[in-house]
Write an enzyme that holds these catalytic residues in place. Structure first.
Site, PDB file in Angstrom:
ATOM      1  N   SER A 153      37.705  41.046   4.062  1.00 32.85           N
ATOM      2  CA  SER A 153      36.825  42.121   4.530  1.00 32.85           C
ATOM      3  C   SER A 153      36.764  42.082   6.046  1.00 32.85           C
ATOM      4  O   SER A 153      36.981  41.024   6.665  1.00 32.85           O
ATOM      5  CB  SER A 153      35.424  41.921   3.952  1.00 32.85           C
ATOM      6  N   TYR A 179      28.159  36.033   3.381  1.00 35.94           N
ATOM      7  CA  TYR A 179      29.272  36.887   2.963  1.00 35.94           C
ATOM      8  C   TYR A 179      30.401  36.828   3.982  1.00 35.94           C
ATOM      9  O   TYR A 179      31.578  36.671   3.614  1.00 35.94           O
ATOM     10  CB  TYR A 179      28.787  38.320   2.792  1.00 35.94           C
TER      11      TYR A 179
END
Length: 311
Positions: A153, A179
């Protein structure tokens, strides 16, 4: 270093990047293949003739895909449970041409840990996929030109792996930092595989799919979505111009997993169907791959940190 380029733009779909590619006889595994980007990844690979194993926590969710593509099958896999990963690998027989580490969790609002005490985002996004790749190493080695693709990501630009406190034992838990760390670890996984398994003919790459409306974002709060222009004042999802469709988001993944254009490319990070420039990470950086996510020393250190957990 010359960056790898392809003829596909950022709006190309997964089916378009595999147009004319014949994957007949190729065996591929897609984690999280029953929802979101995973569905489009499976659909593109199976549509090109691959025999796809959908690795998912609930195989029943994959029933529509299995009915659409009879050559596919769904097998239970919980990445946060190393016993489940071990069982999946033990049951695998024969070569595997590609492992697509697609599944993930994002911004869990409270700190959760798996049985080994790993923070759940790191356990699911990184450790489970690390264990899967290591467990299937011999199966990958049996294939011709095998590939591992790790879906990361753009969040990897915000935080590197914190070797001092990766599980948030001492510092307050932050959902986004956790994350971001897990996604930087995902890129380091691809770098680590490329460094260790190149002599086996195994390549590994990582990618960012971009901004897409999927169930992955279910923990993002309304205020954040509204600030991104992805939700209106009434709480309805809207799609900004910079968002992609799931089919567009899966394009880079299948490009790396199956396109002949990427044969032999390893240890690199891609977004929008092109290799990304290595940049300094930071809050204002919007594209590229952070130096900390492709640092070979960090990749080796993270590998050595994770490996004992599997024993």
């Amino acid at each position: 270093m010359t960056l790898t380029t392809t003829p596909f733009g950022k709006r190309a779909t997964a089916a378009e990047v595999l147009d004319g590619v014949d994957l007949s006889g190729r065996r591929m595994i897609v984690t999280g293949g029953s929802s979101g980007l995973g569905v489009e990844t499976v659909r593109a690979l199976a549509g090109a003739g691959a025999q796809v194993t959908i690795a998912t926590r609930n195989p029943e969710d994959a029933k529509p895909l299995v009915e659409e593509f009879p050559e596919t099958r769904a097998v239970a896999l919980d990445l946060a449970d190393l016993n489940s990963v071990r069982a999946f690998c033990d049951a695998w027989s024969g070569p595997v041409d590609a492992v697509i580490a697609n599944a993930g969790v994002m911004m869990l609002p409270t700190r959760q840990v798996n049985a080994q005490g790993w923070e759940m985002q790191l356990a699911t996004n990184y450790l489970g996929h690390f264990a899967l790749a290591v467990g299937l190493h011999s199966a990958l080695r049996e294939a011709d030109n095998p590939r591992v693709v790790v879906v990361s990501s753009g969040a990897q630009l915000r935080a590197g792996f914190d070797f001092d406190d990766p599980q948030f034992d001492r510092h307050p838990y932050d959902p986004f930092v956790a994350y971001a760390q897990s996604k930087a670890a995902d890129v380091l996984l691809a770098v680590g595989i490329s460094r260790r398994w190149a002599t086996d003919g195994i390549t590994a790459t990582a990618c960012a799919p971009g901004w897409i409306h999927t169930n992955l974002a279910r923990h993002i709060d309304r205020a954040t979505l509204q600030s991104l222009g992805a939700m209106d004042s009434d709480g309805n999802l809207i799609t900004p111009d910079y968002y992609k469709t799931p089919a567009q988001g899966a394009a880079t993944t299948v490009l790396l997993a199956a396109s002949p254009l990427l044969e032999g490319v390893t240890g690199r990070y891609f977004e929008d169907n092109q290799e990304s420039e290595v940049v300094d990470g930071g809050a204002e950086v919007m594209a590229g791959v952070a130096k900390w996510a492709v640092d070979p020393d960090a990749a080796d250190r993270l590998w050595d940190y994770a490996l004992p957990v599997m024993r």
